[in-house]
Design a protein around this motif. Structure first.
Motif, PDB file in Angstrom:
ATOM      1  N   LEU A 173       1.652   5.790 -11.317  1.00  0.00           N
ATOM      2  CA  LEU A 173       2.387   4.822 -10.502  1.00  0.00           C
ATOM      3  C   LEU A 173       3.185   3.858 -11.366  1.00  0.00           C
ATOM      4  O   LEU A 173       4.296   3.447 -10.998  1.00  0.00           O
ATOM      5  CB  LEU A 173       1.420   4.052  -9.610  1.00  0.00           C
ATOM      6  N   VAL A 174       2.631   3.482 -12.509  1.00  0.00           N
ATOM      7  CA  VAL A 174       3.373   2.614 -13.425  1.00  0.00           C
ATOM      8  C   VAL A 174       4.648   3.315 -13.893  1.00  0.00           C
ATOM      9  O   VAL A 174       5.730   2.721 -13.936  1.00  0.00           O
ATOM     10  CB  VAL A 174       2.489   2.225 -14.635  1.00  0.00           C
TER      11      VAL A 174
ATOM     12  N   ALA B 280      -5.721   7.522 -14.256  1.00  0.00           N
ATOM     13  CA  ALA B 280      -4.565   8.413 -14.332  1.00  0.00           C
ATOM     14  C   ALA B 280      -3.594   8.147 -13.181  1.00  0.00           C
ATOM     15  O   ALA B 280      -2.365   8.190 -13.369  1.00  0.00           O
ATOM     16  CB  ALA B 280      -5.036   9.865 -14.304  1.00  0.00           C
ATOM     17  N   MET B 281      -4.141   7.868 -11.990  1.00  0.00           N
ATOM     18  CA  MET B 281      -3.291   7.593 -10.839  1.00  0.00           C
ATOM     19  C   MET B 281      -2.468   6.326 -11.068  1.00  0.00           C
ATOM     20  O   MET B 281      -1.262   6.277 -10.791  1.00  0.00           O
ATOM     21  CB  MET B 281      -4.146   7.430  -9.578  1.00  0.00           C
TER      22      MET B 281
ATOM     23  N   VAL C 199      -6.542   2.339  -4.857  1.00  0.00           N
ATOM     24  CA  VAL C 199      -5.905   2.840  -6.078  1.00  0.00           C
ATOM     25  C   VAL C 199      -6.501   2.200  -7.324  1.00  0.00           C
ATOM     26  O   VAL C 199      -6.816   2.887  -8.302  1.00  0.00           O
ATOM     27  CB  VAL C 199      -4.379   2.598  -6.044  1.00  0.00           C
ATOM     28  N   ILE C 200      -6.716   0.888  -7.306  1.00  0.00           N
ATOM     29  CA  ILE C 200      -7.087   0.198  -8.543  1.00  0.00           C
ATOM     30  C   ILE C 200      -8.585  -0.065  -8.661  1.00  0.00           C
ATOM     31  O   ILE C 200      -9.065  -0.480  -9.709  1.00  0.00           O
ATOM     32  CB  ILE C 200      -6.292  -1.118  -8.706  1.00  0.00           C
TER      33      ILE C 200
ATOM     34  N   ASP D 189       0.821  -1.210   0.000  1.00  0.00           N
ATOM     35  CA  ASP D 189       0.000   0.000   0.000  1.00  0.00           C
ATOM     36  C   ASP D 189       0.855   1.259   0.000  1.00  0.00           C
ATOM     37  O   ASP D 189       1.129   1.852   1.035  1.00  0.00           O
ATOM     38  CB  ASP D 189      -0.957   0.019   1.192  1.00  0.00           C
ATOM     39  N   THR D 190       1.288   1.669  -1.144  1.00  0.00           N
ATOM     40  CA  THR D 190       2.147   2.836  -1.259  1.00  0.00           C
ATOM     41  C   THR D 190       1.423   4.075  -0.762  1.00  0.00           C
ATOM     42  O   THR D 190       0.220   4.223  -0.908  1.00  0.00           O
ATOM     43  CB  THR D 190       2.570   3.049  -2.727  1.00  0.00           C
ATOM     44  N   HIS D 191       2.183   4.984  -0.170  1.00  0.00           N
ATOM     45  CA  HIS D 191       1.636   6.225   0.387  1.00  0.00           C
ATOM     46  C   HIS D 191       2.075   7.400  -0.480  1.00  0.00           C
ATOM     47  O   HIS D 191       3.223   7.470  -0.906  1.00  0.00           O
ATOM     48  CB  HIS D 191       2.131   6.421   1.825  1.00  0.00           C
ATOM     49  N   PRO D 192       1.200   8.362  -0.721  1.00  0.00           N
ATOM     50  CA  PRO D 192       1.526   9.450  -1.636  1.00  0.00           C
ATOM     51  C   PRO D 192       2.354  10.566  -1.027  1.00  0.00           C
ATOM     52  O   PRO D 192       2.789  11.453  -1.720  1.00  0.00           O
ATOM     53  CB  PRO D 192       0.136   9.978  -2.043  1.00  0.00           C
TER      54      PRO D 192
END
Length: 354
Positions: free
Chosen positions: A274-275, A269-270, A257-258, A232-235
């Motif tokens: 991230l990709v 877009a998010m 996110v997904i 769970d990446t944090h922004p």
């Protein structure tokens, strides 16, 4: 403070009470001490259980967490909390002693090749109260036994992994704090699972205070082939900065996110950002919680490297299920089974409680 010292403190407070109405209660506790010489924590627990069975009128709620109090003794709140902690420590200790936990694996698919590349190990507890895994770990952490339970779960997962296809990596959940424990490098000396197949999936954000120690602890293991996943990446800018310096092998993103990426332009877009970010730092991006064919198709189109979720495969404790994970993902079959031939978007499959 150890369990034994806490138990002696509570016992002393109970026995020091001079109220004549509590004589019978004090006698039961004395009897329990005689039956468990040198083990005050067991004596206290057996006394509490016997009190509940033999004289329910003297107990308000022994089973209610945070509200354990004997009416006839009027135990102060602080002592009640200590009793609660002792009961939790005894529950977790009994769990560790009996090794009443097993491992479920959930497949992780490489989306381009449409085949399983790894698995995530998930703890399942054999208990009579049906407590979820996260509750067990939270209870263990609250009484200072969190690392003990984590390492027990790691050992269980490593043993179960012997029945997995040999080409799959195994993602093991662990807290950053437990990564600092000297038992971590020792673990890899006593398990059959090669360190090159292990991915440590961090369940919490690494604090600024722990970051230098964390890097020092895991770097020698990474030199031997260990890989790291950030869950769970944090922004936040600080978290992203640490992530770049950590250079995790995997970044895992969840439903926040997904979810509905096939229907929501902002979500799409998010994910695209991230990709690009993952590609810039040389990290594999893994989407968790894929639930519809539409989400799977868009995530694959955007370049997400790998994914897992109920659509692709539920967690299973059955080795016969694990053995089947060497087969390729049947996208056409998924569409027919889950959404029918006319609708590629589909509905969310029901989740199980495993």
């Amino acid at each position: 403070m150890s369990v034994r010292v806490q138990a002696w403190g509570i016992i002393a407070a109970v026995l020091a009470d001079s109220d004549p109405s509590g004589a019978a209660v004090r006698q039961r506790l004395s009897n329990s001490l005689d039956e468990n010489p040198g083990v005050p924590e067991r004596a206290l627990l057996e006394y509490l259980l016997e009190t509940r069975r033999s004289d329910a009128n003297t107990v308000e709620t022994l089973d209610s967490a945070r509200k354990m109090r004997l009416e006839s003794i009027a135990i102060p709140p602080k002592l009640a909390e200590q009793i609660d902690a002792i009961r939790s420590m005894s529950r977790i200790s009994a769990l560790l002693d009996s090794q009443m936990l097993m491992t479920a694996f959930q497949p992780i698919y490489g989306l381009a090749e449409e085949s399983v590349v790894g698995v995530e190990a998930l703890s399942r507890f054999v208990s009579d109260d049906g407590a979820a895994a996260e509750l067990w770990f939270a209870e263990a952490a609250a009484v200072g036994l969190g690392a003990n339970l984590e390492f027990s779960a790691l050992g269980s997962a490593a043993a179960a992994a012997r029945d997995l296809p040999k080409d799959l990596y195994v993602s093991l959940n662990i807290s950053p704090t437990s990564c600092l424990d000297p038992r971590l490098p020792e673990l890899f000396e006593h398990i059959d699972l090669p360190i090159s197949r292990v991915v440590l999936e961090l369940t919490e954000t690494i604090s600024d205070e722990e970051y230098p120690q964390f890097i020092a602890a895991v770097s020698p293991l990474r030199d031997k082939g260990l890989r790291i996943a950030v869950d769970d990446t944090h922004p936040e800018a600080g978290a992203l900065s640490r992530m770049v310096h950590l250079r995790p092998d995997f970044l895992k993103v969840g439903r926040n996110v997904i979810g509905d990426v096939d229907k929501d332009g902002i979500q799409r877009a998010m994910v695209a950002c991230l990709v690009d970010f993952a590609g810039q730092i040389g990290t594999t991006l893994v989407a968790e919680g894929i639930e519809t064919v539409g989400e799977l198709e868009v995530l694959t189109e955007l370049g997400i490297s790998a994914g897992q979720g109920y659509l692709l495969g539920r967690p299973s404790v059955r080795p016969q299920d694990w053995a089947s994970w060497n087969t390729r993902l049947d996208m056409d079959g998924l569409k027919r089974q889950l959404v029918g031939p006319e609708n590629a978007g589909g509905s969310t499959p029901p989740k199980d409680s495993l």
